[in-house]
Design a protein around this motif. Structure first.
Motif, PDB file in Angstrom:
ATOM      1  N   ARG A  49       0.824  -1.196   0.000  1.00  0.00           N
ATOM      2  CA  ARG A  49       0.000   0.000   0.000  1.00  0.00           C
ATOM      3  C   ARG A  49       0.868   1.260   0.000  1.00  0.00           C
ATOM      4  NH1 ARG A  49      -3.536  -3.733   1.872  1.00  0.00           N
ATOM      5  NH2 ARG A  49      -5.764  -3.294   1.639  1.00  0.00           N
ATOM      6  N   ASN A  50       0.213   2.389  -0.247  1.00  0.00           N
ATOM      7  CA  ASN A  50       0.914   3.668  -0.284  1.00  0.00           C
ATOM      8  C   ASN A  50       1.643   3.896   1.034  1.00  0.00           C
ATOM      9  OD1 ASN A  50       1.590   6.464  -0.314  1.00  0.00           O
ATOM     10  ND2 ASN A  50       0.003   6.811  -1.841  1.00  0.00           N
ATOM     11  N   THR A  51       2.941   4.172   0.951  1.00  0.00           N
ATOM     12  CA  THR A  51       3.747   4.324   2.169  1.00  0.00           C
ATOM     13  C   THR A  51       3.380   5.583   2.960  1.00  0.00           C
ATOM     14  OG1 THR A  51       5.472   5.369   0.813  1.00  0.00           O
ATOM     15  CG2 THR A  51       5.723   3.015   1.312  1.00  0.00           C
ATOM     16  N   THR A  52       2.547   6.448   2.397  1.00  0.00           N
ATOM     17  CA  THR A  52       2.057   7.590   3.168  1.00  0.00           C
ATOM     18  C   THR A  52       1.318   7.124   4.413  1.00  0.00           C
ATOM     19  OG1 THR A  52       1.827   8.903   1.149  1.00  0.00           O
ATOM     20  CG2 THR A  52       0.617   9.665   3.079  1.00  0.00           C
ATOM     21  N   TRP A  53       0.729   5.928   4.319  1.00  0.00           N
ATOM     22  CA  TRP A  53       0.024   5.383   5.483  1.00  0.00           C
ATOM     23  C   TRP A  53       0.961   5.233   6.672  1.00  0.00           C
ATOM     24  CZ3 TRP A  53      -4.743   5.515   6.692  1.00  0.00           C
ATOM     25  CH2 TRP A  53      -5.750   5.442   5.722  1.00  0.00           C
ATOM     26  N   ILE A  54       2.225   4.958   6.430  1.00  0.00           N
ATOM     27  CA  ILE A  54       3.171   4.796   7.535  1.00  0.00           C
ATOM     28  C   ILE A  54       3.287   6.102   8.311  1.00  0.00           C
ATOM     29  CG2 ILE A  54       5.586   4.327   8.140  1.00  0.00           C
ATOM     30  CD1 ILE A  54       5.727   2.467   5.735  1.00  0.00           C
ATOM     31  N   TRP A  55       3.343   7.224   7.577  1.00  0.00           N
ATOM     32  CA  TRP A  55       3.408   8.530   8.233  1.00  0.00           C
ATOM     33  C   TRP A  55       2.148   8.776   9.048  1.00  0.00           C
ATOM     34  CZ3 TRP A  55       7.490  11.776   8.479  1.00  0.00           C
ATOM     35  CH2 TRP A  55       8.559  11.541   7.591  1.00  0.00           C
ATOM     36  N   ILE A  56       0.994   8.426   8.461  1.00  0.00           N
ATOM     37  CA  ILE A  56      -0.271   8.638   9.166  1.00  0.00           C
ATOM     38  C   ILE A  56      -0.316   7.811  10.438  1.00  0.00           C
ATOM     39  CG2 ILE A  56      -2.784   8.365   9.000  1.00  0.00           C
ATOM     40  CD1 ILE A  56      -2.513   8.842   5.993  1.00  0.00           C
ATOM     41  N   LEU A  57       0.098   6.550  10.342  1.00  0.00           N
ATOM     42  CA  LEU A  57       0.056   5.659  11.501  1.00  0.00           C
ATOM     43  C   LEU A  57       1.015   6.108  12.596  1.00  0.00           C
ATOM     44  CD1 LEU A  57      -0.082   2.275   9.565  1.00  0.00           C
ATOM     45  CD2 LEU A  57      -1.900   3.216  10.988  1.00  0.00           C
ATOM     46  N   VAL A  58       2.146   6.681  12.206  1.00  0.00           N
ATOM     47  CA  VAL A  58       3.143   7.113  13.183  1.00  0.00           C
ATOM     48  C   VAL A  58       2.781   8.466  13.781  1.00  0.00           C
ATOM     49  CG1 VAL A  58       5.549   7.812  13.481  1.00  0.00           C
ATOM     50  CG2 VAL A  58       5.001   5.767  12.149  1.00  0.00           C
ATOM     51  N   MET A  59       2.335   9.403  12.923  1.00  0.00           N
ATOM     52  CA  MET A  59       2.066  10.762  13.386  1.00  0.00           C
ATOM     53  C   MET A  59       0.727  10.880  14.112  1.00  0.00           C
ATOM     54  SD  MET A  59       3.426  12.904  10.064  1.00  0.00           S
ATOM     55  CE  MET A  59       2.909  14.465  10.765  1.00  0.00           C
ATOM     56  N   LEU A  60      -0.253  10.085  13.681  1.00  0.00           N
ATOM     57  CA  LEU A  60      -1.586  10.131  14.291  1.00  0.00           C
ATOM     58  C   LEU A  60      -1.961   8.724  14.740  1.00  0.00           C
ATOM     59  CD1 LEU A  60      -3.248  12.311  11.504  1.00  0.00           C
ATOM     60  CD2 LEU A  60      -2.440  13.124  13.720  1.00  0.00           C
ATOM     61  N   PRO A  61      -1.358   8.219  15.794  1.00  0.00           N
ATOM     62  CA  PRO A  61      -1.509   6.800  16.173  1.00  0.00           C
ATOM     63  C   PRO A  61      -2.949   6.309  16.228  1.00  0.00           C
ATOM     64  CG  PRO A  61       0.137   7.861  17.538  1.00  0.00           C
ATOM     65  CD  PRO A  61      -0.506   8.953  16.744  1.00  0.00           C
ATOM     66  N   LEU A  62      -3.794   6.902  17.076  1.00  0.00           N
ATOM     67  CA  LEU A  62      -5.160   6.407  17.236  1.00  0.00           C
ATOM     68  C   LEU A  62      -6.000   6.670  15.994  1.00  0.00           C
ATOM     69  CD1 LEU A  62      -7.317   5.087  18.917  1.00  0.00           C
ATOM     70  CD2 LEU A  62      -7.793   7.315  19.979  1.00  0.00           C
ATOM     71  N   ALA A  63      -6.016   7.921  15.547  1.00  0.00           N
ATOM     72  CA  ALA A  63      -6.796   8.276  14.363  1.00  0.00           C
ATOM     73  C   ALA A  63      -6.277   7.540  13.127  1.00  0.00           C
ATOM     74  CB  ALA A  63      -6.757   9.784  14.130  1.00  0.00           C
ATOM     75  N   GLY A  64      -4.959   7.399  13.052  1.00  0.00           N
ATOM     76  CA  GLY A  64      -4.370   6.701  11.908  1.00  0.00           C
ATOM     77  C   GLY A  64      -4.760   5.243  11.861  1.00  0.00           C
ATOM     78  N   LEU A  65      -4.760   4.579  13.023  1.00  0.00           N
ATOM     79  CA  LEU A  65      -5.157   3.170  13.089  1.00  0.00           C
ATOM     80  C   LEU A  65      -6.607   2.992  12.657  1.00  0.00           C
ATOM     81  CD1 LEU A  65      -3.509   2.140  16.483  1.00  0.00           C
ATOM     82  CD2 LEU A  65      -2.748   1.483  14.208  1.00  0.00           C
ATOM     83  N   ILE A  66      -7.474   3.867  13.156  1.00  0.00           N
ATOM     84  CA  ILE A  66      -8.898   3.793  12.799  1.00  0.00           C
ATOM     85  C   ILE A  66      -9.095   4.050  11.314  1.00  0.00           C
ATOM     86  CG2 ILE A  66     -11.168   4.808  13.189  1.00  0.00           C
ATOM     87  CD1 ILE A  66     -10.243   5.438  16.046  1.00  0.00           C
ATOM     88  N   ALA A  67      -8.391   5.081  10.801  1.00  0.00           N
ATOM     89  CA  ALA A  67      -8.515   5.416   9.382  1.00  0.00           C
ATOM     90  C   ALA A  67      -8.061   4.257   8.503  1.00  0.00           C
ATOM     91  CB  ALA A  67      -7.694   6.671   9.069  1.00  0.00           C
TER      92      ALA A  67
END
Length: 247
Positions: free
Chosen positions: A23-41
């Motif tokens: 998947r798009n590696t941008t997700w890694i930034w989202i998961l790291v920078m916004l842990p809870l919201a990123g996981l849900i998203a």
């Protein structure tokens, strides 16, 4: 403390899932920078829709075909180009190279396609701009997109618009990027523009606004996603497997 450890394990498992599934590696930034919201998203936007869509079997069949013969499409495109050096075949080969991550090769092919009646073709220019962005040639990417807009002002494509916003962002043109992201967010069909906008705002220390955007995206996606006990069980099983693989 146990909750903190569990949350970190889940975060790691999701990052592993991003890498394993391509998947798009941008997700890694989202998961790291916004842990809870990123996981849900990530759960709502990527994992659950994939599970629900698998019911019709179409996505699964395509994946199986890709696994069995991952180079079939690019090999066919290469054969067609060898038989005929038509612009159509150049474009198809460029698309396949881009799909395979052969960004320099795709760039060269798109540039060769910009000739004759196709020298200002907006789709070819957009394809070239995508290659330039992936190659981190951001100035050239912006110049290409500006040229596209100048030659084809009637060309309207939300993904091209998103690429333009991301290019301005990469060039640190903050005010211009913010304007484009805000405009995109108002009409873009799908969550991508909102996610990139939220990441952009997070970097500008506008965390509250970024969180509001993410919450709106999640609400919209939840309305479109069918949650079932089976899909949740499959997700938990995959998550457990990812944790075991990491161990």
């Amino acid at each position: 403390m146990p909750f903190l450890v569990l949350s970190i394990l889940i975060q790691v498992a999701f990052v592993i899932h991003v890498l394993k599934t391509g998947r798009n590696t941008t997700w890694i930034w989202i998961l790291v920078m916004l842990p809870l919201a990123g996981l849900i998203a990530y759960l709502i936007l990527e994992i659950l829709p994939e599970m629900n869509n698998s019911r019709n079997g179409q996505k699964a069949r395509r994946k199986v075909q890709k696994l069995m013969n991952p180079n079939q499409d690019i090999n066919q495109a290469a054969q067609n180009l060898a038989k005929s050096s038509s612009i159509k075949n150049y474009i198809k080969m460029a698309e396949e190279c881009l799909e395979k991550g052969l960004n320099q090769e795709a760039k060269d092919l798109y540039q060769k396609s910009l000739q004759g009646p196709f020298k200002d073709d907006p789709q070819i220019l957009f394809g070239l701009a995508r290659c330039l962005f992936l190659l981190k040639e951001f100035n050239n990417c912006k110049e290409t997109l500006d040229f596209l807009i100048d030659k084809s002002p009637e060309f309207k494509d939300q993904d091209a618009h998103l690429l333009y916003a991301r290019t301005l962002d990469a060039l640190q043109m903050i005010a211009e990027a913010e304007h484009e992201y805000e405009t995109l967010y108002s009409y873009y069909s799908g969550p991508a523009a909102g996610l990139y906008y939220a990441i952009f705002l997070k970097r500008l220390q506008q965390g509250d606004k970024a969180m509001n955007i993410l919450q709106r995206i999640l609400k919209m996606q939840m309305k479109q996603t069918v949650f079932t006990a089976a899909s949740i069980r499959i997700f938990l099983s995959r998550l457990k497997q990812n944790c075991q693989d990491k161990a």
